[in-house]
Design an enzyme around this catalytic site. Sequence first.
Site, PDB file in Angstrom:
ATOM      1  N   ASP A  98     -33.500   2.160  18.598  1.00  0.00           N
ATOM      2  CA  ASP A  98     -32.496   2.535  19.580  1.00  0.00           C
ATOM      3  C   ASP A  98     -31.923   1.260  20.211  1.00  0.00           C
ATOM      4  O   ASP A  98     -32.677   0.387  20.679  1.00  0.00           O
ATOM      5  CB  ASP A  98     -33.119   3.420  20.668  1.00  0.00           C
ATOM      6  CG  ASP A  98     -32.080   3.970  21.623  1.00  0.00           C
ATOM      7  OD1 ASP A  98     -31.433   4.959  21.277  1.00  0.00           O
ATOM      8  OD2 ASP A  98     -31.919   3.375  22.713  1.00  0.00           O
ATOM      9  N   GLU A 131     -26.912   6.332  19.185  1.00  0.00           N
ATOM     10  CA  GLU A 131     -27.179   4.963  18.757  1.00  0.00           C
ATOM     11  C   GLU A 131     -28.568   4.810  18.144  1.00  0.00           C
ATOM     12  O   GLU A 131     -29.059   3.696  17.964  1.00  0.00           O
ATOM     13  CB  GLU A 131     -27.019   3.993  19.936  1.00  0.00           C
ATOM     14  CG  GLU A 131     -28.061   4.124  21.035  1.00  0.00           C
ATOM     15  CD  GLU A 131     -27.727   5.186  22.076  1.00  0.00           C
ATOM     16  OE1 GLU A 131     -28.338   5.153  23.160  1.00  0.00           O
ATOM     17  OE2 GLU A 131     -26.866   6.047  21.807  1.00  0.00           O
TER      18      GLU A 131
END
Length: 457
Positions: A330, A373
């Site tokens: 992440d 993301e």
Amino acid sequence: MSARVLIVDDLFPNLKLLETKLSLEYFDVVSAMNGPDAIAICEKGLCDIVLLDVMMPGMDGFEVCRRLKTTPTTAHLPVVMVTALDQPSDRLRGLDAGADDFLTKPIDDTALLARVRSLVRLKAMTDELRNRALASRDLGFGDPLAAAAAETGLNANLLIADDRRASADRMAAALCQYHCVEVVCDPQLALEKATGGAYDVALVSLDFEGFDGLRLCTQLRSVDRTRDMPVVMLADAGDRSRIMRGLDLGVHDYLVRPIDRNELVARVRTQVRRKRFAHSLRESVQASMELAVTDGLTGLHNRRYFDSHLAGLFREATLRGRALALLLLDIDRFKTINDGFGHDAGDEVLRQFSDRIRAHTRGIDIVARFGGEEIVVVVPDAGLDGGRQVAERIRERIEAAPFTVHGGTRAIDVTVSIGVAVRHPDDAGPADLLKRADVALYQAKQEGRNRVVAAAA
């Protein structure tokens, strides 16, 4: 082989005669007595092949054929023109309109059935591809059938296999104005060249000295590299039985000597168009399959692909008692990138982030966009230490160089947090593995970000 044959003729006795002949061979027959009705039947998908009379009042057969072949939804239908006209100029006019073949009245039953079976078989080979391509179009992947109407059939690579050198040279001279042509006099060399090259059409003489050209035709039809390449037989007028045999064996077309120059050019163009149409369908299906499992922004696999393949890898690892590592990545503080530089910059960062991950993983690893993301990497045959090493390598490469945005005018320092987990013997399924990786990722965030945390087994 059952198929639906559309017979188009303005004379009722002709319709009934052809209908009787085809019905006895177990073909389903539909009929039309004029061009507009025939086109309507074709557009509704009610036939597999069209037997089309040329001489009809109003819209003649040439115009019907032209309209069918220039309409994407009907261009794939084989059209055989049935006519009393037997001059080369008449055949050329039909071939220019897109006809696949001619039958001259009075119709020979053997030739009729051989030609219908051959063209139906060729159509069946592309029907499944066409249906898949249509499904792709419906999903928004463009219209692959439009290529059929736009294809010119020119600039192809052709192979002529004929030991009659003068005849072969005449054919090459006629074709080289539109294509790249190679002539081979030896049948074995022709097979080697065809299987080792990239030819669009092969023209094969049936009468090599000391060799049966039909054998070369069947070899080309049976080899994987040339199975989809159209083959056109070159035969003498008296070689009718072998022509019929060749069509039964799957050869695409034939020309009878003396070969008319214009008919040669037209028939080759028809075969090139058909081959390219099928190739276009295959490419469309392949592209749609890739799009269906690919994330549009990053080019990585999408969540659908990841979920299906993780289940398989997990099952195989469990059955074989092998290691399986999963990395959940992440981008740190990604929201501040979007807020400070704009969402376009965020997209650029995501693409570069994905490229760096892909560059530091193996071909057998699964790299997929998990959501937002987050990126997930599945590493087969890797334990906790191996998974941690892969994760550290990726983390270092993300931190090593800034990410450029706004056309390279701005640079952003980016870091990543990574949670690592491995398959445990007590795991009930992939969800347990994913949950431990997610917990490890959360811990990496809590401990300050830009770090790797490996979940305990």
